[in-house]
Design a protein around this motif. Sequence first.
Motif, short mmCIF file in Angstrom:
data_model
loop_
_atom_site.label_atom_id
_atom_site.label_comp_id
_atom_site.label_asym_id
_atom_site.label_seq_id
_atom_site.Cartn_x
_atom_site.Cartn_y
_atom_site.Cartn_z
N PRO A 142 0.81 -1.23 0.00
CA PRO A 142 0.00 0.00 0.00
C PRO A 142 0.84 1.27 0.00
CG PRO A 142 -0.85 -1.58 1.59
CD PRO A 142 0.47 -2.12 1.12
N ALA A 143 1.95 1.27 0.75
CA ALA A 143 2.79 2.46 0.82
C ALA A 143 3.41 2.76 -0.55
CB ALA A 143 3.89 2.28 1.87
N PHE A 144 3.89 1.73 -1.23
CA PHE A 144 4.46 1.94 -2.56
C PHE A 144 3.38 2.37 -3.55
CE2 PHE A 144 5.42 0.17 -6.81
CZ PHE A 144 6.51 0.97 -7.13
N ILE A 145 2.23 1.74 -3.48
CA ILE A 145 1.14 2.07 -4.42
C ILE A 145 0.73 3.53 -4.28
CG2 ILE A 145 -1.27 1.57 -5.01
CD1 ILE A 145 -0.70 -1.36 -4.24
N ARG A 146 0.76 4.05 -3.06
CA ARG A 146 0.43 5.47 -2.87
C ARG A 146 1.44 6.38 -3.55
NH1 ARG A 146 -1.16 3.66 2.34
NH2 ARG A 146 0.89 4.20 3.21
N THR A 147 2.69 5.93 -3.64
CA THR A 147 3.72 6.77 -4.27
C THR A 147 3.52 6.89 -5.78
OG1 THR A 147 5.32 4.98 -4.72
CG2 THR A 147 5.37 6.02 -2.53
N VAL A 148 2.73 5.99 -6.37
CA VAL A 148 2.46 6.06 -7.81
C VAL A 148 1.07 6.62 -8.09
CG1 VAL A 148 4.10 4.24 -8.38
CG2 VAL A 148 1.73 3.62 -7.85
N GLN A 149 0.50 7.28 -7.08
CA GLN A 149 -0.78 7.97 -7.21
C GLN A 149 -1.93 7.06 -7.64
OE1 GLN A 149 2.17 9.76 -8.76
NE2 GLN A 149 2.27 10.32 -6.61
N LEU A 150 -1.98 5.88 -7.05
CA LEU A 150 -3.10 4.97 -7.27
C LEU A 150 -3.71 4.63 -5.91
CD1 LEU A 150 -1.77 2.51 -10.00
CD2 LEU A 150 -3.54 4.24 -10.29
N GLU A 151 -5.02 4.46 -5.90
CA GLU A 151 -5.71 4.08 -4.66
C GLU A 151 -6.35 2.72 -4.87
OE1 GLU A 151 -8.40 7.15 -3.56
OE2 GLU A 151 -6.85 8.69 -3.39
N THR A 152 -5.51 1.71 -4.92
CA THR A 152 -5.95 0.34 -5.13
C THR A 152 -5.27 -0.57 -4.12
OG1 THR A 152 -4.17 -0.09 -6.73
CG2 THR A 152 -6.24 0.75 -7.61
N ALA A 153 -5.85 -1.76 -3.95
CA ALA A 153 -5.27 -2.72 -3.00
C ALA A 153 -4.00 -3.34 -3.55
CB ALA A 153 -6.29 -3.80 -2.68
N SER A 154 -3.91 -3.43 -4.87
CA SER A 154 -2.71 -3.96 -5.52
C SER A 154 -2.62 -3.33 -6.91
CB SER A 154 -2.79 -5.48 -5.64
OG SER A 154 -3.61 -5.87 -6.73
N LEU A 155 -1.54 -3.64 -7.60
CA LEU A 155 -1.35 -3.12 -8.95
C LEU A 155 -1.88 -4.07 -10.02
CD1 LEU A 155 2.21 -1.52 -8.60
CD2 LEU A 155 -0.03 -0.40 -8.52
N GLU A 156 -2.67 -5.06 -9.59
CA GLU A 156 -3.30 -5.95 -10.56
C GLU A 156 -4.07 -5.12 -11.58
OE1 GLU A 156 -3.17 -9.08 -12.00
OE2 GLU A 156 -3.94 -10.07 -10.19
N GLY A 157 -3.79 -5.36 -12.87
CA GLY A 157 -4.49 -4.66 -13.93
C GLY A 157 -3.79 -3.41 -14.43
N TYR A 158 -2.82 -2.90 -13.65
CA TYR A 158 -2.19 -1.63 -14.01
C TYR A 158 -0.77 -1.79 -14.57
CZ TYR A 158 -6.09 0.58 -11.63
OH TYR A 158 -7.36 1.00 -11.27
N PRO A 185 -16.40 -6.97 -9.88
CA PRO A 185 -15.51 -7.43 -8.80
C PRO A 185 -14.76 -6.23 -8.23
CG PRO A 185 -14.63 -8.05 -10.95
CD PRO A 185 -16.00 -7.49 -11.20
N PRO A 186 -14.13 -6.37 -7.07
CA PRO A 186 -13.49 -5.22 -6.43
C PRO A 186 -12.27 -4.69 -7.16
CG PRO A 186 -13.04 -7.24 -5.22
CD PRO A 186 -14.08 -7.58 -6.23
N GLY A 187 -11.73 -5.46 -8.07
CA GLY A 187 -10.55 -5.00 -8.81
C GLY A 187 -10.32 -5.85 -10.03
N PRO A 188 -9.36 -5.47 -10.87
CA PRO A 188 -9.07 -6.22 -12.09
C PRO A 188 -8.66 -7.66 -11.81
CG PRO A 188 -8.02 -4.06 -12.14
CD PRO A 188 -8.53 -4.25 -10.75
N ILE A 189 -8.86 -8.53 -12.79
CA ILE A 189 -8.49 -9.93 -12.66
C ILE A 189 -7.29 -10.27 -13.55
CG2 ILE A 189 -10.83 -10.62 -12.05
CD1 ILE A 189 -11.18 -11.66 -14.92
N CYS A 190 -6.79 -9.27 -14.28
CA CYS A 190 -5.61 -9.45 -15.13
C CYS A 190 -5.20 -8.07 -15.65
CB CYS A 190 -5.89 -10.40 -16.30
SG CYS A 190 -7.01 -9.69 -17.55
N SER A 191 -4.17 -8.03 -16.44
CA SER A 191 -3.76 -6.77 -17.08
C SER A 191 -4.38 -6.70 -18.47
CB SER A 191 -2.23 -6.69 -17.19
OG SER A 191 -1.66 -6.40 -15.95
#
Length: 373
Positions: free
Chosen positions: A148-164, A281-287
């Motif tokens: 979560p801390a790293f994800i915040r540094t890339v200006q995303l508000e997600t539980a993971s980078l799945e899909g991004y 679903p709550p988030g992406p399932i792939c990229s």
Amino acid sequence: MTKKVWLRCLAAAGVLIVCVAAVLGLWFWHYWRSPVPLMSEATVLLIPKGAGVRQIGAMLAEKGVLANDLRYLVYLRLSGLGPKLKAGEYSFAPGISPAGVLQKIARGEVLRHPVTIVEGLRLEEIAAVFAQGGWVDTDKFLSLARDPAFIRTVQLETASLEGYLFPDTYLMVRGTGEEELIRQMLQRFKQVWAALPETEGLSLNQHEIVTLASVVEKETGQAVERPLIARVFLNRLKLGMPLQSDPTVIYGMGDAFKGNLRRVDLRSPTSHNTYVIPGLPPGPICSPGKAALEAVLKPAESEALYFVSRNDGSHVFSKTLAEHNRAVQTYQRQARKQPTTAGTAPATKPEAVSAAPEKKGQDEKKGQEGKGE
């Protein structure tokens, strides 16, 4: 000693100096400009970070790329290239001169290895592709992608980078770390996202668009069908119908999925099972790739609410449950004994039977068509 003899000695010394200078000059010139005689084939050398001039010279000599003697140090001093030598992986072709070798290292012309991430891969699969080539440590890569801390540094508000982590061909350089690579993939996503068409009347935010695009990506390998499949899901969302997408069930099962999607799996609640949960679903399932994102932003015009696989990678689309059930009878009964498998390669997408309820009892019955026990 007479003046005449003195002049003769001086002249002889001058001639000797000139001759020595000429020999030394020829010696240096030959070293700098002549092709390296020790190389018969391309040589690859990895110069570690922090390597000094003498260490680099020793490594080059060990590989037979150049002779590590006085001329090497003199050339670096006279050319000013010494402080400019850069770490990295280099390839030197036969016929290159020592000067060419050192200039190449000073310019940082490192080897770049193409690594392709195809559309539709999950985080674990992306990490595995890079790890196979020795580019990342799988655990470090996945840990960062879920931090979560790293994800915040890339200006995303997600539980993971799945899909991004955008699917593309990346030119990899030895020494690239996990964080640098992830940032490159995110930057590529942002570039593609910025070039996408504007949404018209779409009430989804970026995360929801990426999530739906990931489902579209997994549902079909037919490019022409993506906008139509996107429309089916958008029609369902608008009417409050469950998506009932098999790939979301498979994703939610994780390692529990063994290649055969059963009826009990469709009824088992998970965070991503769209047979059970309402909406997306709550988030992406792939990229998802660019085409899947575009399909969500520019879906086809259709009133279809259902689609079923023809078992050849394409689908039959229907507006009503009656039409859909006839299509199921025609196509899915033929493949009743064939397992539904998750596709991770670009040519092997999961073939889903998707539906939306007109009546709850009818839909539950319909949803089992073509499924394994």
